[in-house]
Design an enzyme around this catalytic site. Structure first.
Site, PDB file in Angstrom:
ATOM      1  N   ASN A  93      -2.005   4.272 -10.847  1.00  0.00           N
ATOM      2  CA  ASN A  93      -3.417   4.778 -10.188  1.00  0.00           C
ATOM      3  C   ASN A  93      -3.436   6.165 -10.204  1.00  0.00           C
ATOM      4  OD1 ASN A  93      -4.856   2.384  -9.527  1.00  0.00           O
ATOM      5  ND2 ASN A  93      -2.745   1.835  -8.746  1.00  0.00           N
ATOM      6  N   THR A 133     -12.913 -12.744  -6.462  1.00  0.00           N
ATOM      7  CA  THR A 133     -12.447 -11.377  -7.044  1.00  0.00           C
ATOM      8  C   THR A 133     -13.266 -10.771  -8.047  1.00  0.00           C
ATOM      9  OG1 THR A 133     -10.222 -10.730  -7.742  1.00  0.00           O
ATOM     10  CG2 THR A 133     -11.050 -12.616  -8.891  1.00  0.00           C
TER      11      THR A 133
END
Lengths: 408, 408
Positions: free
Chosen positions: A403, A193
Site C-alpha cells: 500500500n 464487495t
C-alpha cells in the site's frame, strides 16, 4: 502469498448457459494489460445487484443503480480495472454513461440495459477514449468459456484469480453456478464487495433474485474485512439466465432452498478468496462471536477484533499476546458488556473464561493454533443466543509495502 | 524515530512544589530495568483522574476509581510498567489492592489514599512479590527533581521520554505545571491516555479539578489515535498541590481561564508527544474537520481518516493517493452526507472541492506537503459550523515489526 486459495482446474470451471464473456487490452492505466471485460447475457436473464454504502459512491455504481431501477432488462456488464471512476463528479458520470451507450450500440441494446463497473485508483479521470477503443475487441472475444480469463482481467492488487463453480441437480435439471471476484485491499464491504459477479442458469424472477442477492451478500461479502476500508466501488451481481430448465419462482418453490444454499456457498467461497488473497495476508482468520444479545453487537465485537492492528500483527508473528483480543472486545462499543461473562477460544484452546486468563491455559497451546494458516477464533459473550461470523486475515510487512507502493 | 519530539533540557523541567517522585527497579518483566515509580503528594493536594472506557478495565483502573470516589485525600501514586494487570480477574484486584496497602504502610497513609497504575502486557499475572520488594527503594528515592527519570521509568515501547513543563504568572504567584506521559501503541484514548500524570502547585478544589480534568482530556488525550486500539489501562491524572499560593475556586475566579489554558496546553503537548513517538511513526498528522453538523460527526470523519490503514500507508510513502481520504470520509458513518459539499486541503493545497478532484490540483503539490514530517489536513463537510481536530501518525513497516515482536 495467498492463503490456501484454490484455483479450480479449467475442467471444473463450468460455463453458464446464457453468459458469454469477452476480454481486451484497453490500457487504462498500464499498456498491454487486459483490463476490460464484457459480459453478454441471454435474453430473459434476470439480474440483481447490491452496492457499496460508502457515501462517495463511484459514478459506475450510481449508473448501475439507476439502470437496475429503470426496469429495463439488463443484457450486458462492462468492467474496467486501473481506474475506479470515483471522486470524479459530473465528468465521471458522463464517462460511465458513455461506456454504456457505446457498449449498447455495439451489442444492439439500449444504454439502460448495460451495467458499468470500475475498479482502481480513486480521484483520477478515467480515460474514456481508451476504454471505447477497446470495446469492439472485447466483444469480438465473447465466449462462454472465458470465466477464468475474466477472473484474471478484473484483478488489481490481487495475486490470484478468484473463481467458484459448482453444479447441483434439482427437478431433473443440472443447474450451474459460476462466479468470480476481485479485491485485496480497501476491503470491508458494506453491501457487497469490489467486485463479485455470479451467474446461474436457473430461472429466478427479478424481485426474488434481488431479495436472494441481498441475503447472500449479508452472509458472504458483508462478513469479510481486510483493513476496514469500505470501497467506493463495491458491487456484487447475480445473473440468472434460466437456460437450465430449472425455474424457482418463490421462496416456497421446491428447489428454492437448495438453489439458495448453493448460490450462498459460491458467494462465501468468492468472499473468502478475497481474504485469502488479501494484501500481505499470511493467515486466514475466522472470528465467530456466540452468545450475543443481537446481531449488531456480535458484529461490533467481531469487527473490533478483526480490525485491530495489534491483534492482526500478533497473529502475523504467531505471538500469543492474546490480551489484545480482550482489549478489542472491551472497546468494541457494547456499552453494558459484563466482561466476567466473556470467554475466548483459539481453535480448541480455551484462552480466557469469566473475563480472565483460564487457569489451564498455556501459551504453547495458543501459539500452536496461531502458527497454523487457518485460525478459528471463538468469542462467547454470555449475553444471549445470537451468533455472527466474520472472516479476516493478519497484518504483515507486505501490507505496508503493497500500500505504500500501489500506484508507483 | 520520533517525529519532532522535543525533550526539554533539565533546566526547563520545573519541579512542582508538593510533589516528590521516586523510582526503582522491580524487574516486573525484565531484570535491571527501572519499572516502578512512586509519587508522593503533599497534604491538602487535590487529585482528579479520567480512565479508559474499555469494558475490560484493568484492575488498577478499577481501584483508582474506587479510591477517588471514596473521598479520601489521595497522597500517593504507584506506577509499574511490564505488566498491565488487566484480564486478571479477582487475583488482579488483590494485587492492585495489596500494592496500595504496602505503599500506604511505608508512607504512613491509608490504602485508599494511594492510586495504582499498571502498563504492559495484558492477560498475565502481575508478580506482586517483585513489586512489593522494590517499593522501599522507590520511596527512598523520592525527590522533587525526578520528573525526567519518571518519564523514562514509565516507558514501554516508547522510544523517548515525554515531559511538558511550563510556568505562568497569576495573581502575583509563579505557578508551575509539569507533566509526563507514556504510550506508543494501543492508543485511541477514550477518556484519557495510557498514562498521563500532570501536577500544578495551584490550589484547585477537588470537584472543580475533576471537571477541568474531564474537559482537558477531551481536547488532548481524547483527540489522539495511533492504531484505534483503546487500551484497558488508560489513565490521566491531574494533581493540584496548592503550594504556589494561587488558588482558583471556581470557573469565575480571575485566574481560572489562564490556569485552565496552561493545563490544557500541557496536556495537549503530552498527548501529541505520544503520537510523535508512536510505534513506527515517521509523520505527525493533524486532521481538522470543519463545517460539521455536530461534534460527533466531525469526530466520526476525523477518526475514519485517522484509522484508515490505506491513508496511513499512503502518507508513510508520500504517495498522493488521496482518493483514499475521500473513501474514508464516505464510509465514516455520516449517513446523509452529501459528498458534493465536501472539500479537502493538504496543507495549503486544495485537493478536492464539491466532492471531486479540484481542477487546479496537481499531484506534485500534494506530494510536496506529504513529504513533510508535519502534515496538516483539513476537511470541510459543508454541513454546519462545528470543528474538531484529531492527531495521528502514519503507518510504517516498523509498526508491524514492533507489534509482531513486542513481547519477544
Amino acid at each position: 502469498m495467498a492463503v490456501n486459495l484454490i484455483i479450480p482446474p479449467e475442467s471444473e470451471i463450468h460455463s453458464v448457459d446464457g453468459v458469454e464473456i469477452g476480454i481486451a487490452e484497453a490500457g487504462i492505466r498500464k499498456a498491454h494489460h487486459k483490463d476490460l471485460t464484457v459480459f453478454r447475457l441471454a435474453q430473459d436473464s434476470t439480474v440483481a445487484g447490491v452496492f457499496t454504502r460508502n457515501r462517495f459512491r463511484a459514478a459506475p455504481v450510481q449508473v448501475c443503480e439507476s439502470h437496475l431501477a429503470s426496469g429495463n432488462a439488463i443484457r450486458a456488464l462492462v468492467i474496467n480495472t486501473g481506474n475506479a471512476n470515483a471522486g470524479t463528479g459530473e465528468a465521471g458520470m458522463r464517462v460511465a454513461q458513455e461506456t454504456c451507450r457505446a457498449a449498447a450500440s455495439l451489442l444492439g441494446l439500449q444504454p439502460e440495459q448495460v451495467l458499468p463497473f470500475s475498479t482502481g485508483v480513486i480521484l483520477e479521470p478515467l480515460p474514456l477514449d481508451r476504454l471505447l477503443a477497446a470495446l469492439p475487441a472485447a466483444i469480438d472475444n465473447l465466449a462462454a468459456a472465458n470465466w477464468l480469463p475474466a477472473a484474471h482481467s478484473i484483478m488489481t492488487t490481487d495475486t490470484q484469480p478468484k473463481v467458484s463453480s459448482r453444479r447441483l441437480q434439482a427437478g431433473g435439471h443440472t443447474v450451474t453456478i459460476t462466479g468470480i471476484s476481485k479485491g485485496a485491499g480497501m476491503i470491508r464491504p458494506n453491501m457487497a464487495t469490489m467486485l463479485g459477479f455470479m451467474a446461474t442458469d436457473a430461472a429466478i424472477p427479478a424481485e426474488l433474485l434481488a431479495d436472494m442477492t441481498r441475503r447472500i451478500a449479508d452472509r458472504s461479502f458483508n462478513r469479510i474485512t481486510v483493513d476496514g476500508d469500505t470501497s467506493t466501488n463495491d458491487s456484487f451481481i447475480i445473473v440468472a439466465t434460466g437456460r437450465s430448465g430449472l425455474s424457482v419462482d418463490s421462496t416456497s418453490s421446491p428447489h428454492y432452498q437448495a438453489l439458495f444454499d448453493a448460490l450462498a456457498a459460491s458467494a462465501l467461497e468468492l468472499a473468502q478468496k478475497i481474504v485469502r488473497d488479501a494484501e500481505g495476508a499470511t493467515k486466514f482468520m475466522t472470528i465467530q462471536v456466540d452468545e450475543a444479545g443481537s446481531a449488531e453487537e456480535a458484529l461490533q465485537v467481531a469487527y473490533a477484533v478483526a480490525h485491530s492492528p495489534l491483534v492482526k500483527t500478533a497473529f502475523y508473528a504467531s505471538d500469543p499476546n492474546l490480551g489484545r483480543i480482550l482489549a478489542a472486545i472491551g472497546y468494541a462499543g457494547v456499552a453494558d458488556l459484563d466482561v466476567s461473562g466473556v470467554s475466548l477460544w483459539l481453535g480448541d484452546v480455551l484462552v480466557a473464561s469469566r473475563g480472565q486468563r483460564h487457569p489451564d491455559y498455556r501459551e504453547e497451546d495458543g501459539q500452536r493454533v496461531m502458527k497454523e494458516a487457518e485460525i478459528p477464533m471463538r468469542i462467547a459473550l454470555g449475553r444471549g443466543q445470537v451468533s455472527e461470523t466474520v472472516y479476516t486475515c493478519d497484518f504483515s510487512h507486505d501490507y505496508v509495502s503493497i500500500n505504500a507502493d500501489y500506484r508507483s
